[in-house]
Each structure stands twice: as C-alpha cells, then as structure tokens.
Design a protein around this motif. Sequence first.
Motif, PDB file in Angstrom:
ATOM      1  N   GLY A  31      58.218  65.357   4.080  1.00  0.00           N
ATOM      2  CA  GLY A  31      57.780  64.286   3.201  1.00  0.00           C
ATOM      3  C   GLY A  31      58.541  62.982   3.335  1.00  0.00           C
ATOM      4  N   ASP A  32      59.548  62.933   4.216  1.00  0.00           N
ATOM      5  CA  ASP A  32      60.249  61.667   4.438  1.00  0.00           C
ATOM      6  C   ASP A  32      60.887  61.673   5.825  1.00  0.00           C
ATOM      7  N   GLY A  33      61.422  60.517   6.226  1.00  0.00           N
ATOM      8  CA  GLY A  33      61.965  60.381   7.570  1.00  0.00           C
ATOM      9  C   GLY A  33      63.158  61.256   7.852  1.00  0.00           C
ATOM     10  N   ASP A  34      64.053  61.406   6.867  1.00  0.00           N
ATOM     11  CA  ASP A  34      65.231  62.256   7.063  1.00  0.00           C
ATOM     12  C   ASP A  34      64.829  63.712   7.258  1.00  0.00           C
ATOM     13  N   GLU A  35      63.947  64.198   6.368  1.00  0.00           N
ATOM     14  CA  GLU A  35      63.496  65.587   6.443  1.00  0.00           C
ATOM     15  C   GLU A  35      62.732  65.828   7.744  1.00  0.00           C
ATOM     16  N   GLY A  36      61.910  64.856   8.149  1.00  0.00           N
ATOM     17  CA  GLY A  36      61.150  64.985   9.387  1.00  0.00           C
ATOM     18  C   GLY A  36      62.052  65.047  10.603  1.00  0.00           C
ATOM     19  N   THR A  37      63.111  64.222  10.617  1.00  0.00           N
ATOM     20  CA  THR A  37      64.049  64.223  11.735  1.00  0.00           C
ATOM     21  C   THR A  37      64.794  65.544  11.826  1.00  0.00           C
ATOM     22  N   ALA A  38      65.253  66.038  10.685  1.00  0.00           N
ATOM     23  CA  ALA A  38      65.985  67.306  10.656  1.00  0.00           C
ATOM     24  C   ALA A  38      65.094  68.463  11.105  1.00  0.00           C
ATOM     25  N   LEU A  39      63.852  68.476  10.631  1.00  0.00           N
ATOM     26  CA  LEU A  39      62.921  69.543  10.991  1.00  0.00           C
ATOM     27  C   LEU A  39      62.595  69.501  12.477  1.00  0.00           C
ATOM     28  N   ALA A  40      62.360  68.305  13.003  1.00  0.00           N
ATOM     29  CA  ALA A  40      62.052  68.169  14.430  1.00  0.00           C
ATOM     30  C   ALA A  40      63.228  68.636  15.279  1.00  0.00           C
ATOM     31  N   SER A  41      64.442  68.296  14.864  1.00  0.00           N
ATOM     32  CA  SER A  41      65.633  68.721  15.605  1.00  0.00           C
ATOM     33  C   SER A  41      65.765  70.236  15.607  1.00  0.00           C
ATOM     34  N   ALA A  42      65.318  70.866  14.514  1.00  0.00           N
ATOM     35  CA  ALA A  42      65.457  72.324  14.379  1.00  0.00           C
ATOM     36  C   ALA A  42      64.410  73.096  15.174  1.00  0.00           C
ATOM     37  N   VAL A  43      63.167  72.605  15.178  1.00  0.00           N
ATOM     38  CA  VAL A  43      62.081  73.385  15.787  1.00  0.00           C
ATOM     39  C   VAL A  43      61.602  72.836  17.128  1.00  0.00           C
ATOM     40  N   ALA A  44      62.056  71.619  17.527  1.00  0.00           N
ATOM     41  CA  ALA A  44      61.684  71.016  18.821  1.00  0.00           C
ATOM     42  C   ALA A  44      60.178  71.073  19.074  1.00  0.00           C
ATOM     43  N   PRO A  45      59.372  70.369  18.276  1.00  0.00           N
ATOM     44  CA  PRO A  45      57.916  70.414  18.437  1.00  0.00           C
ATOM     45  C   PRO A  45      57.451  69.638  19.665  1.00  0.00           C
ATOM     46  N   ASP A  46      56.255  69.964  20.134  1.00  0.00           N
ATOM     47  CA  ASP A  46      55.670  69.221  21.249  1.00  0.00           C
ATOM     48  C   ASP A  46      55.210  67.840  20.785  1.00  0.00           C
ATOM     49  N   VAL A  47      54.632  67.785  19.571  1.00  0.00           N
ATOM     50  CA  VAL A  47      54.066  66.539  19.040  1.00  0.00           C
ATOM     51  C   VAL A  47      54.481  66.374  17.578  1.00  0.00           C
ATOM     52  N   VAL A  48      54.764  65.124  17.191  1.00  0.00           N
ATOM     53  CA  VAL A  48      55.072  64.815  15.793  1.00  0.00           C
ATOM     54  C   VAL A  48      54.175  63.670  15.336  1.00  0.00           C
ATOM     55  N   LEU A  49      53.455  63.876  14.231  1.00  0.00           N
ATOM     56  CA  LEU A  49      52.683  62.805  13.592  1.00  0.00           C
ATOM     57  C   LEU A  49      53.572  62.168  12.533  1.00  0.00           C
ATOM     58  N   LEU A  50      53.829  60.869  12.665  1.00  0.00           N
ATOM     59  CA  LEU A  50      54.761  60.186  11.769  1.00  0.00           C
ATOM     60  C   LEU A  50      54.084  59.022  11.047  1.00  0.00           C
TER      61      LEU A  50
END
Length: 213
Positions: A31-50
């Motif tokens: 729901g926010d940029g900090d949470e999105g960055t942390a989640l992406a770092s943890a799961v290494a997704p192929d694509v992120v919608l921001l």
Amino acid sequence: MLVVDDQELFRRGLTMLLTAEPGIEVTGEAGDGDEGTALASAVAPDVVLLDIRMPKRTGIEACASIKQAVPSAKIIMLTVSDEEADLYEAVKSGASGYLLKDSSIEEVAQAVRVVADGQSLISPSMAVKLIDEFKQMSRPERDHVPGLRLTERELEVLRFVAKGLNNREIAKHLFISENTVKNHVRNILEKLQLHSRMEAVMYAVREKLLDLP
C-alpha cells in the motif's frame, strides 16, 4: 508480480482481475512505496506495477530502489498522472512501462507480458509527449563522439531498439539469432550504464543515432 498502490479498493480490484489473466500470477501487494520496496526485495518479482503518487516513498523513488535491489525486476508505472516530468523521471529511474489508470485491464495485462519479455511499453498519449521531448533532446550539438564505447554491431542494435523493434524483429533484420540480440541489448545497457530499453531510446536520440521526423 507485485501490485503497489495506496488506494486499497483499486489495488485489490486490479489484483483480482490480473490473477484471472492467463500466464499472470500476482504474488503480493503493498500500500505504499516503503512496503512495496521491502516486499520486492524479499520476493524478487519479475514485474512490479507501481503507482506514482504514494505516501512514505513515491513510486519514482520506489522504482529506483527496487531496480537497485532487484535489477532483473521490470517496473510498470500505473498512474493518473499524464505529466511529462513524471514520465521522464520514471524512465530515468528504470521503469520499463508507463500506463495511465484509465487503461483497460487487457492493456495492463498486455503491458505486464510485454515488459516481462524485455520490451518497453507506454500509453499512446504519453508516447506522443515522449517523442516531442526526444526531438528537443536531439537538437543541441554534442561535443563528443556518440556511442564511442559501443561496437558497430551494438550501434546497429541500438538504432533498431530506438525505432521500437522487439528482439525478434531485430534478429530478422540483422540475420542473427534472437538470443544474440538479447546479449547485445544487455551489453549495451551495461556499457552505457542504463536501466532499461526506454532509457536506451532516450540515449540514442540525444546522441543523434537516429533521425526523427
């Protein structure tokens, strides 16, 4: 892929619709940029919608942080903003796609597939603005040799990338394999210290490597 947007109703709806699309798996949302960055770092997704407009950390800032933490992740900015400045900042931060929120779910799903395949995609209305900016960028005279660090073959590939051709089309034009094109594109980005094909297009125009009408 991840969906990052501070509007919960929009985020949940988009997640539900994308999950129903063939070949797309949404592995998380934030729901926010900090949470999105942390989640992406943890799961290494192929694509992120921001989303661009978010609390704590903007989508532009999150885009740069995610690309630094997970260089392989492809970022699509999905926003209500049609401001040229946001588009340019998104490209410089490493975004591979830029869509307005009035895009259809089919357009969003197609964008996810396109960027996951290593291509770039922006809304048609924003593409016109980007081309206009390219024209402005190409006017000043440069005092150095463009693309000096690239081989002749890499310059050829870069020119085709700047014209919007995908890897398969470039391979056909140059009579080489698609995998060879992918390697050339990767080398081009590394040599020029660029993050995406969209940045490569901006570089090509700025350095007058192709002619714009």
